[in-house]
Design an enzyme around this catalytic site. Structure first.
Site, PDB file in Angstrom:
ATOM      1  N   ASP A  72      -2.622  -5.229  -7.220  1.00  0.00           N
ATOM      2  CA  ASP A  72      -2.843  -5.005  -5.789  1.00  0.00           C
ATOM      3  C   ASP A  72      -3.328  -3.596  -5.464  1.00  0.00           C
ATOM      4  O   ASP A  72      -3.029  -3.048  -4.407  1.00  0.00           O
ATOM      5  CB  ASP A  72      -1.551  -5.307  -4.980  1.00  0.00           C
ATOM      6  N   GLU A  73      -4.094  -3.010  -6.358  1.00  0.00           N
ATOM      7  CA  GLU A  73      -4.575  -1.635  -6.164  1.00  0.00           C
ATOM      8  C   GLU A  73      -5.809  -1.579  -5.259  1.00  0.00           C
ATOM      9  O   GLU A  73      -6.318  -0.506  -4.968  1.00  0.00           O
ATOM     10  CB  GLU A  73      -4.931  -0.997  -7.521  1.00  0.00           C
ATOM     11  N   LYS A  89      -8.546  -3.780  -6.061  1.00  0.00           N
ATOM     12  CA  LYS A  89      -9.662  -4.095  -6.967  1.00  0.00           C
ATOM     13  C   LYS A  89     -10.713  -4.924  -6.246  1.00  0.00           C
ATOM     14  O   LYS A  89     -11.917  -4.716  -6.415  1.00  0.00           O
ATOM     15  CB  LYS A  89      -9.142  -4.885  -8.189  1.00  0.00           C
ATOM     16  N   ASN A 137      -2.803 -16.403  -9.618  1.00  0.00           N
ATOM     17  CA  ASN A 137      -1.716 -15.444  -9.356  1.00  0.00           C
ATOM     18  C   ASN A 137      -2.312 -14.193  -8.702  1.00  0.00           C
ATOM     19  O   ASN A 137      -1.612 -13.428  -8.063  1.00  0.00           O
ATOM     20  CB  ASN A 137      -0.944 -15.084 -10.643  1.00  0.00           C
ATOM     21  N   GLY A 139      -4.613 -12.042  -6.013  1.00  0.00           N
ATOM     22  CA  GLY A 139      -5.022 -12.135  -4.609  1.00  0.00           C
ATOM     23  C   GLY A 139      -5.847 -10.914  -4.300  1.00  0.00           C
ATOM     24  O   GLY A 139      -5.319  -9.811  -4.207  1.00  0.00           O
ATOM     25  N   HIS A 140      -7.168 -11.090  -4.216  1.00  0.00           N
ATOM     26  CA  HIS A 140      -8.074  -9.956  -4.020  1.00  0.00           C
ATOM     27  C   HIS A 140      -8.684 -10.024  -2.625  1.00  0.00           C
ATOM     28  O   HIS A 140      -9.407 -10.962  -2.306  1.00  0.00           O
ATOM     29  CB  HIS A 140      -9.181  -9.967  -5.090  1.00  0.00           C
ATOM     30  N   THR A 162       4.587 -15.491  -9.636  1.00  0.00           N
ATOM     31  CA  THR A 162       3.940 -15.970  -8.409  1.00  0.00           C
ATOM     32  C   THR A 162       4.082 -17.494  -8.282  1.00  0.00           C
ATOM     33  O   THR A 162       3.548 -18.070  -7.351  1.00  0.00           O
ATOM     34  CB  THR A 162       2.442 -15.611  -8.416  1.00  0.00           C
ATOM     35  N   ARG A 173      -1.574 -23.838 -28.719  1.00  0.00           N
ATOM     36  CA  ARG A 173      -2.749 -24.618 -29.114  1.00  0.00           C
ATOM     37  C   ARG A 173      -2.679 -26.082 -28.671  1.00  0.00           C
ATOM     38  O   ARG A 173      -3.171 -26.980 -29.329  1.00  0.00           O
ATOM     39  CB  ARG A 173      -2.984 -24.518 -30.630  1.00  0.00           C
ATOM     40  N   GLN A 199      -4.621  -8.503 -11.749  1.00  0.00           N
ATOM     41  CA  GLN A 199      -3.322  -7.895 -12.052  1.00  0.00           C
ATOM     42  C   GLN A 199      -3.480  -6.391 -12.341  1.00  0.00           C
ATOM     43  O   GLN A 199      -4.376  -5.773 -11.788  1.00  0.00           O
ATOM     44  CB  GLN A 199      -2.635  -8.623 -13.222  1.00  0.00           C
ATOM     45  N   THR A 253       1.958 -14.406  -2.235  1.00  0.00           N
ATOM     46  CA  THR A 253       3.267 -14.995  -1.949  1.00  0.00           C
ATOM     47  C   THR A 253       3.898 -14.462  -0.660  1.00  0.00           C
ATOM     48  O   THR A 253       4.916 -14.989  -0.216  1.00  0.00           O
ATOM     49  CB  THR A 253       4.247 -14.694  -3.106  1.00  0.00           C
ATOM     50  N   GLY A 254       3.315 -13.413  -0.073  1.00  0.00           N
ATOM     51  CA  GLY A 254       3.876 -12.841   1.156  1.00  0.00           C
ATOM     52  C   GLY A 254       5.143 -12.016   0.914  1.00  0.00           C
ATOM     53  O   GLY A 254       5.743 -11.509   1.858  1.00  0.00           O
ATOM     54  N   ARG A 288       6.313  -5.915  -1.008  1.00  0.00           N
ATOM     55  CA  ARG A 288       6.091  -5.211  -2.278  1.00  0.00           C
ATOM     56  C   ARG A 288       7.072  -4.043  -2.382  1.00  0.00           C
ATOM     57  O   ARG A 288       7.352  -3.388  -1.371  1.00  0.00           O
ATOM     58  CB  ARG A 288       4.652  -4.691  -2.347  1.00  0.00           C
ATOM     59  N   GLY A 330      -9.711   3.143   3.623  1.00  0.00           N
ATOM     60  CA  GLY A 330      -9.524   2.053   4.577  1.00  0.00           C
ATOM     61  C   GLY A 330     -10.035   0.775   3.931  1.00  0.00           C
ATOM     62  O   GLY A 330     -10.755   0.823   2.918  1.00  0.00           O
TER      63      GLY A 330
HETATM   64  P1  GDP Z   1      -6.193  -6.332  -5.336  1.00  0.00           P
HETATM   65  O1  GDP Z   1      -5.295  -7.435  -5.776  1.00  0.00           O
HETATM   66  O2  GDP Z   1      -6.181  -5.175  -6.278  1.00  0.00           O
HETATM   67  O3  GDP Z   1      -7.594  -6.789  -5.036  1.00  0.00           O
HETATM   68  O4  GDP Z   1      -5.586  -5.779  -3.960  1.00  0.00           O
HETATM   69  P2  GDP Z   1      -5.035  -6.663  -2.714  1.00  0.00           P
HETATM   70  O5  GDP Z   1      -6.184  -7.269  -2.015  1.00  0.00           O
HETATM   71  O6  GDP Z   1      -3.946  -7.573  -3.179  1.00  0.00           O
HETATM   72  O7  GDP Z   1      -4.334  -5.551  -1.863  1.00  0.00           O
HETATM   73  C1  GDP Z   1      -5.034  -4.450  -1.388  1.00  0.00           C
HETATM   74  C2  GDP Z   1      -4.928  -4.403   0.141  1.00  0.00           C
HETATM   75  O8  GDP Z   1      -5.357  -3.137   0.581  1.00  0.00           O
HETATM   76  C3  GDP Z   1      -5.822  -5.401   0.857  1.00  0.00           C
HETATM   77  O9  GDP Z   1      -5.160  -5.863   2.007  1.00  0.00           O
HETATM   78  C4  GDP Z   1      -7.058  -4.567   1.220  1.00  0.00           C
HETATM   79  O10 GDP Z   1      -7.729  -5.071   2.370  1.00  0.00           O
HETATM   80  C5  GDP Z   1      -6.431  -3.251   1.518  1.00  0.00           C
HETATM   81  N1  GDP Z   1      -7.239  -2.041   1.250  1.00  0.00           N
HETATM   82  C6  GDP Z   1      -8.186  -1.826   0.317  1.00  0.00           C
HETATM   83  N2  GDP Z   1      -8.557  -0.527   0.288  1.00  0.00           N
HETATM   84  C7  GDP Z   1      -7.818   0.096   1.240  1.00  0.00           C
HETATM   85  C8  GDP Z   1      -7.721   1.448   1.683  1.00  0.00           C
HETATM   86  O11 GDP Z   1      -8.357   2.363   1.152  1.00  0.00           O
HETATM   87  N3  GDP Z   1      -6.865   1.693   2.710  1.00  0.00           N
HETATM   88  C9  GDP Z   1      -6.103   0.722   3.290  1.00  0.00           C
HETATM   89  N4  GDP Z   1      -5.304   1.057   4.286  1.00  0.00           N
HETATM   90  N5  GDP Z   1      -6.155  -0.548   2.870  1.00  0.00           N
HETATM   91  C10 GDP Z   1      -6.983  -0.867   1.858  1.00  0.00           C
HETATM   92  P1  IMO Z   2      -3.716  -8.964  -8.323  1.00  0.00           P
HETATM   93  O1  IMO Z   2      -4.894  -9.389  -9.139  1.00  0.00           O
HETATM   94  C1  IMO Z   2       0.576  -8.059  -8.224  1.00  0.00           C
HETATM   95  C2  IMO Z   2       3.132 -10.252 -11.042  1.00  0.00           C
HETATM   96  C3  IMO Z   2       4.162 -11.175 -10.404  1.00  0.00           C
HETATM   97  C4  IMO Z   2       5.279 -11.101 -11.445  1.00  0.00           C
HETATM   98  C5  IMO Z   2       4.499 -11.020 -12.761  1.00  0.00           C
HETATM   99  C6  IMO Z   2       4.365 -12.360 -13.486  1.00  0.00           C
HETATM  100  O2  IMO Z   2      -3.747  -9.423  -6.918  1.00  0.00           O
HETATM  101  O3  IMO Z   2      -3.449  -7.505  -8.487  1.00  0.00           O
HETATM  102  P2  IMO Z   2       2.840 -14.498 -13.026  1.00  0.00           P
HETATM  103  O4  IMO Z   2       2.778 -15.425 -11.853  1.00  0.00           O
HETATM  104  O5  IMO Z   2       1.553 -13.821 -13.341  1.00  0.00           O
HETATM  105  O6  IMO Z   2       3.463 -15.136 -14.242  1.00  0.00           O
HETATM  106  O7  IMO Z   2       3.899 -13.348 -12.575  1.00  0.00           O
HETATM  107  O8  IMO Z   2       3.213 -10.519 -12.439  1.00  0.00           O
HETATM  108  N1  IMO Z   2       1.732 -10.471 -10.617  1.00  0.00           N
HETATM  109  C7  IMO Z   2       1.083  -9.691  -9.739  1.00  0.00           C
HETATM  110  N2  IMO Z   2       1.512  -8.656  -9.002  1.00  0.00           N
HETATM  111  N3  IMO Z   2      -0.716  -8.427  -8.165  1.00  0.00           N
HETATM  112  C8  IMO Z   2      -1.166  -9.455  -8.912  1.00  0.00           C
HETATM  113  O9  IMO Z   2      -2.488  -9.782  -8.997  1.00  0.00           O
HETATM  114  C9  IMO Z   2      -0.254 -10.162  -9.729  1.00  0.00           C
HETATM  115  N4  IMO Z   2      -0.362 -11.209 -10.566  1.00  0.00           N
HETATM  116  C10 IMO Z   2       0.849 -11.378 -11.116  1.00  0.00           C
HETATM  117  O10 IMO Z   2       4.564 -10.705  -9.147  1.00  0.00           O
HETATM  118  O11 IMO Z   2       5.981  -9.882 -11.300  1.00  0.00           O
HETATM  119 MG    MG Z   3      -3.708  -8.564  -5.050  1.00  0.00          MG
END
Ligand code: GDP
Ligand code: IMO
Ligand code: MG
Length: 429
Positions: A13-14, A16, A38, A40-41, A128, A142, A222, A299-300, A303, A413
């Site tokens: 969730d960085e 990406k 699993n 969520g981008h 997830t 396998r 991930q 999953t809502g 974090r 942002g």
């Molecule tokens: P991913 O899984 O690495 O693609 O990240 P997620 O989409 O799960 O979570 C990142 C969240 O940060 C999303 O809701 C994006 O819309 C939001 N986001 C991305 N870049 C920024 C930023 O620089 N600032 C803020 N406030 N939100 C951001």
């Molecule tokens: P993105 O791509 C954050 C975490 C789960 C759990 C562990 C194992 O959006 O960054 P799994 O369902 O993969 O067997 O769960 O990994 N996890 C994530 N946490 N972002 C994700 O993906 C994740 N995908 C899996 O919360 O701790």
């Molecule tokens: Mg994510």
């Protein structure tokens, strides 16, 4: 230079998705290499919000080839629903292809994910619940059904019959309900009919693009510390999110990767169980969660939030051979007061500057913090480095120095436009 891996450098969730979307417009091929739904981008653009789970975030760019690589675990039902959801928001999408080697996630995988978590009790991983672990278990054992088998009606029926008979025994043993083979077969054969045209040779497509010097973007899911080998085992996912996974999951070798950008939040978050040395259990942690809206895309779940861990990030930079960092969510850190960053760990009374080799030590590690000045300014409208307050600039420089990794891009942002490129040379060369 034309190949670029975008990798999560923490626990996922960085942001990406946002970065892949920004850079995807410049790529000819965007390929997901690991994991499944699993992930969520989130991509926010033109007032629309896309939440991708399986589709590469590059799919929004018409003319781009989007690939689900062989390293993935793909839920056919989830994929078809996601395509429909995405087309409702944007009818014209890039060309999508699925590797015949990608493994298929079935309902028994989801059921087993839930049953296994229940059996773990207090030691649950906090998955997830998308069936990802059980699907990769079949791959390693396998016995998995791959996309190539799935779209071949005779092969699919034979393989599914064998697997369902086995899974039914297993699910019953764990207190679950057996599944009816015929109805499962009928439902999934209908999905296979829709998916068949997309299942094509993909390794060759990626290899040819690389050989021709086309821009290829490898989209990580991930994060590094969720990697099966490099993460905080057993609190990890069952695949390889690290940059090395881009080779395994798409059919190219290490020398085909030119640049690697590690996406990193200005702080840390983690969903699910497992070690997290810099976690905050106080008001500041809650403030970051609220300001950053830190609730899982899939999953809502709230974090877990904490300070930036530079010990972990330096390790992540090395594991992934990072060319540069993408520091995201810098805007979220406004008004939190002085900012702490971990520059060491205290383990068994000794201060160390690296990640410990056992999960137990990592679990017990006490972070050694340095305190940096925070900022109160709203930076979401900044257009360039010079627009940023000095304390933000100092923060970025500190992170670069501590990790020996230059910052290539800053994100301030969620919108595509809220992106400051500092080092274009570290992106496509
Ligand atoms: P991913 O899984 O690495 O693609 O990240 P997620 O989409 O799960 O979570 C990142 C969240 O940060 C999303 O809701 C994006 O819309 C939001 N986001 C991305 N870049 C920024 C930023 O620089 N600032 C803020 N406030 N939100 C951001
Ligand atoms: P993105 O791509 C954050 C975490 C789960 C759990 C562990 C194992 O959006 O960054 P799994 O369902 O993969 O067997 O769960 O990994 N996890 C994530 N946490 N972002 C994700 O993906 C994740 N995908 C899996 O919360 O701790
Ligand atoms: Mg994510």
């Amino acid at each position: 230079m034309a190949t670029l891996v975008i990798v999560g450098s923490q626990w996922g969730d960085e942001a990406k998705g946002k970065i892949v979307d920004v850079l995807g417009s410049e790529a000819e091929v965007v390929v997901r290499y690991s994991g499944g739904n699993n992930a969520g981008h989130t991509v926010i653009t033109g007032g629309k919000t896309f939440k991708f789970q399986l589709l590469p975030a590059g799919i929004l760019h018409e003319g781009t080839i989007s690939i689900l690589g062989g390293g993935m675990a793909v839920c056919p039902k989830g994929l078809l629903e996601e395509l429909e959801r995405t087309r409702a928001l944007q009818p014209e999408l890039g060309d999508l292809r699925i590797s015949p080697a990608a493994h298929v996630v079935f309902p028994y995988h989801r059921a087993l994910d839930a049953l296994e978590e229940k059996a773990r009790g207090d030691d649950k991983i906090g998955t997830t619940s998308r069936g990802i672990g059980p699907c990769y278990t079949d791959k390693v054992q396998r016995t998995g059904i791959r996309m190539g088998d799935f779209v071949n009606p005779d092969k699919f029926r034979d393989k599914l019959a064998t697997v369902v008979a086995f899974k039914n025994k297993l699910m019953t043993l764990l207190g679950g309900e057996p599944m009816d083979f015929e109805s499962l077969h009928a439902e999934y054969s209908a999905y296979a009919d829709q998916i068949r045209p997309m299942v094509q040779e993909t390794d060759h497509v990626v290899q040819e693009a690389v050989a021709n010097g086309a821009r290829v973007l490898f989209e990580g899911a991930q994060g590094t510390f969720l990697d099966l080998d490099h993460g905080t085992y057993p609190y990890v996912t069952s695949s390889h999110p690290t940059a090395g996974g881009a080779c395994l999951g798409t059919g190219v070798g290490p020398r085909s990767i030119d640049n690697v950008l590690g996406v990193c939040k200005a702080y840390s978050t983690r969903v699910g169980s497992g070690p997290f040395p810099t976690e905050l259990h106080d008001e500041t942690g809650e403030q970051i969660r609220q300001q950053g809206n830190e609730f899982g895309t899939v999953t809502g779940r709230p974090r877990r939030c904490g300070w930036l861990d530079l010990v972990a990030l330096k390790h992540s930079s090395r594991i992934n051979s990072m060319s540069g960092l993408v520091l995201t969510r810098l805007d979220v850190m406004a008004n939190v007061g002085p900012i702490q960053v971990a520059t060491g760990y205290e383990v068994d009374g000794q201060v160390i500057g690296h990640v410990p080799s056992t999960p137990e030590e990592w679990e017990s590690a006490k972070p050694v913090f340095e305190t940096l000045a925070g900022w109160d300014e709203d930076i979401t409208g900044a257009q360039s480095w010079d627009d940023l307050p000095k304390n933000v600039q100092d923060y970025v420089r500190f992170v670069e120095h501590a990790t020996s990794t230059p910052a290539a891009i800053l994100s301030i942002g969620p919108d595509r436009k809220q992106t400051i490129v500092l080092r274009p040379d570290l992106i496509w060369g």
